[in-house]
Design a protein around this motif. Structure first.
Motif, PDB file in Angstrom:
ATOM      1  N   THR A  97       0.852  -1.184   0.000  1.00 16.22           N
ATOM      2  CA  THR A  97       0.000   0.000   0.000  1.00 16.22           C
ATOM      3  C   THR A  97       0.890   1.237   0.000  1.00 16.22           C
ATOM      4  O   THR A  97       2.018   1.200   0.495  1.00 16.22           O
ATOM      5  CB  THR A  97      -0.931   0.012   1.226  1.00 16.22           C
ATOM      6  N   SER A 127      -4.431  -0.713  -3.284  1.00 14.88           N
ATOM      7  CA  SER A 127      -5.119  -0.941  -2.019  1.00 14.88           C
ATOM      8  C   SER A 127      -4.938  -2.396  -1.594  1.00 14.88           C
ATOM      9  O   SER A 127      -4.570  -3.256  -2.404  1.00 14.88           O
ATOM     10  CB  SER A 127      -6.609  -0.636  -2.162  1.00 14.88           C
ATOM     11  N   THR A 128      -5.225  -2.687  -0.334  1.00 17.03           N
ATOM     12  CA  THR A 128      -5.101  -4.060   0.157  1.00 17.03           C
ATOM     13  C   THR A 128      -5.996  -5.007  -0.635  1.00 17.03           C
ATOM     14  O   THR A 128      -5.576  -6.110  -1.003  1.00 17.03           O
ATOM     15  CB  THR A 128      -5.460  -4.123   1.652  1.00 17.03           C
ATOM     16  N   SER A 206     -10.412  10.494   0.104  1.00 15.01           N
ATOM     17  CA  SER A 206      -9.953   9.214  -0.439  1.00 15.01           C
ATOM     18  C   SER A 206      -9.009   8.480   0.508  1.00 15.01           C
ATOM     19  O   SER A 206      -8.701   7.308   0.299  1.00 15.01           O
ATOM     20  CB  SER A 206      -9.240   9.440  -1.779  1.00 15.01           C
ATOM     21  N   ASN A 207      -8.562   9.146   1.556  1.00 15.95           N
ATOM     22  CA  ASN A 207      -7.604   8.562   2.490  1.00 15.95           C
ATOM     23  C   ASN A 207      -8.298   7.640   3.491  1.00 15.95           C
ATOM     24  O   ASN A 207      -9.368   7.961   4.008  1.00 15.95           O
ATOM     25  CB  ASN A 207      -6.867   9.691   3.216  1.00 15.95           C
ATOM     26  N   GLY A 208      -7.676   6.493   3.785  1.00 11.04           N
ATOM     27  CA  GLY A 208      -8.276   5.525   4.702  1.00 11.04           C
ATOM     28  C   GLY A 208      -8.429   6.051   6.115  1.00 11.04           C
ATOM     29  O   GLY A 208      -9.442   5.793   6.782  1.00 11.04           O
ATOM     30  N   TYR A 211     -11.377   8.372   6.368  1.00  3.73           N
ATOM     31  CA  TYR A 211     -12.633   7.614   6.421  1.00  3.73           C
ATOM     32  C   TYR A 211     -12.890   7.104   7.839  1.00  3.73           C
ATOM     33  O   TYR A 211     -14.010   7.216   8.362  1.00  3.73           O
ATOM     34  CB  TYR A 211     -12.570   6.438   5.450  1.00  3.73           C
ATOM     35  N   THR A 212     -11.858   6.557   8.484  1.00  2.76           N
ATOM     36  CA  THR A 212     -11.996   6.040   9.848  1.00  2.76           C
ATOM     37  C   THR A 212     -12.391   7.148  10.817  1.00  2.76           C
ATOM     38  O   THR A 212     -13.280   6.971  11.664  1.00  2.76           O
ATOM     39  CB  THR A 212     -10.672   5.404  10.304  1.00  2.76           C
ATOM     40  N   LYS A 279      -6.129  -1.266  13.153  1.00  6.86           N
ATOM     41  CA  LYS A 279      -5.498  -1.474  11.852  1.00  6.86           C
ATOM     42  C   LYS A 279      -4.136  -2.124  12.074  1.00  6.86           C
ATOM     43  O   LYS A 279      -3.320  -1.617  12.845  1.00  6.86           O
ATOM     44  CB  LYS A 279      -5.312  -0.140  11.119  1.00  6.86           C
TER      45      LYS A 279
END
Length: 322
Positions: A97, A127-128, A206-208, A211-212, A279
Motif C-alpha cells: 500500500t 489498495s489491500t 480518499s484517504n483511509g 474515512y476512519t 489497523k
C-alpha cells in the motif's frame, strides 16, 4: 502446448478484448487470434464465444484456472533453478500500500539488496483489496497491506498495529486556550472527543484514515473544524510544524520525521485515545511446499525491519513529547 500460447490465451481472457490483449502483449491481433485458434483445435473445444460479444465458454473458464496454475508452476521452476546457482538471479514482485511503501520499502530494499544484489524487485502500489486479488491471481509474489484477508492457502504475518497520533507544534501549544492545552497534554493521551473546535489539518476523503475518523466523528456527533485538506502525508506534517492547527496521523508517518532532531524540537506527537477500528500492517504470501531463497530472504528482511521499527518508535515518540 507452448507456454507462450497459454500466456496469449490468459491475456485475452483477462482483457476480454483481442485488440487490447494484443496491445498488452506487443503482438498483432491476427497473431493472437491465430494462437488461440490453434489451442482450440488442439483441445477440440471453443474457449470463447465471439458473437455478439466476446465471452468465455464453460471450457474457457476452466482453462483460465488451469493456465494460471501452469504459469505459476513455471515461475516456481524458474525460481528454483535460479537458487541452484551460486549467485541467485531472478525477479520478485512485491505489492505494498502506498504509505507503507514510502515509509518502509527504502529500508527493506537497502538491507535486501545487500543480500540479494542480482534480484530485480518490482513493486506494485495499490489498495489491500486490489493487492489481495493480484496475489491470488499469481501476478505478485507477496504484499504488505492493512488487515489483509485470510485465505486457506495464504500465510499472514502481522508486523504491527497502526496507532494514531496527534501532531502539533510547540508554537501552536503556546497560544492554545487552556482547555486545548489540557486535552493535548493529557498523560493518558489525547481524548479525540475533546477535539471540539481545534483547527484540524487532515487528509482528503480518499484517504483511509480520513474515512476512519469521519465514522468516529459521526458516531460521536462531532463536527471538526477542518482548515486544510491534502492527500500528502508530508504536507500534513509540514503544516503541523507551523502554528495554525493539529494533525491526526498514523504513527509510522512520524517515524522518519521525528528522528531528525531539528524537527523533533518543533513538533509534539501524542497518542490518540478513542474507540477506533484496529489497523494492523501485515505481510501475506502463498503457502507453497517450497519458496525460492530470495523470496524467503525478503520476508526475513521485512520482519527484521519492522522489528527494528517497533523497538525504536517508542523512543522516537517519547523524545518528541519532552
Amino acid at each position: 502446448m507452448p507456454l507462450q500460447s497459454l500466456k496469449y490465451f490468459l491475456a485475452a481472457a483477462e482483457e476480454m478484448n483481442f485488440r487490447k490483449a494484443a496491445e498488452r502483449l506487443y503482438i498483432t491481433q491476427q497473431s493472437l487470434s491465430s494462437s488461440i485458434q490453434k489451442l482450440e483445435r488442439q483441445y477440440g473445444v471453443a474457449f470463447f464465444e465471439r458473437k455478439p460479444r466476446l465471452i468465455l465458454t464453460p471450457a474457457g473458464r476452466s482453462m483460465v484456472e488451469y493456465v494460471r496454475k501452469v504459469l505459476h508452476t513455471e515461475q516456481q521452476l524458474v525460481a528454483a533453478l535460479a537458487d541452484t546457482s551460486r549467485t541467485s538471479t531472478g525477479s520478485l514482485r512485491v505489492g505494498v500500500t502506498g504509505t507503507r511503501g514510502a515509509v518502509f520499502m527504502p529500508r527493506i530494499w537497502d538491507v535486501y539488496h545487500r543480500q540479494f544484489p542480482n534480484i530485480v524487485v518490482t513493486t506494485v502500489e495499490a489498495s489491500t483489496a486490489e493487492l489481495d486479488e493480484l496475489l491470488r491471481d499469481g501476478k505478485i509474489d507477496l504484499y504488505i497491506g492493512v488487515n489483509v484477508p485470510r485465505h486457506n492457502n495464504m500465510q499472514v504475518l502481522t508486523f504491527m498495529r497502526d496507532r494514531i497520533y496527534c501532531a502539533f507544534s510547540r508554537r501552536f501549544l503556546a497560544k492554545a486556550p487552556p482547555a486545548w492545552r489540557e486535552a493535548l497534554l493529557d498523560p493518558h493521551g489525547f481524548d479525540l472527543t475533546k477535539i471540539d473546535s481545534m483547527p484540524l489539518i487532515t487528509f482528503t476523503h480518499s484517504n483511509g484514515l480520513r474515512y476512519t475518523l469521519e465514522r468516529f466523528f459521526e458516531k460521536q456527533d462531532i463536527h471538526p473544524n477542518i482548515i486544510f485538506e491534502t492527500s500528502r502525508h508530508d504536507l500534513v506534517l509540514k503544516l503541523c510544524r507551523q502554528e495554525h492547527g493539529i494533525g491526526l496521523v498514523y504513527e509510522m508517518i512520524l517515524y522518519d520525521v521525528l528522528r531528525r532532531p531539528d524537527i523533533a524540537d518543533e513538533l509534539y506527537a501524542v497518542p490518540v485515545r478513542a474507540e477506533l477500528p484496529q489497523k494492523n500492517t501485515e505481510l501475506t504470501y502463498r503457502m507453497e511446499s517450497s519458496h525460492p531463497r530470495y523470496l524467503q530472504g525478503f520476508i526475513q528482511v521485512a520482519q527484521a525491519v519492522f522489528e527494528e521499527y517497533s523497538q525504536t518508535i517508542g523512543a522516537v515518540i517519547r523524545r518528541a513529547r519532552k
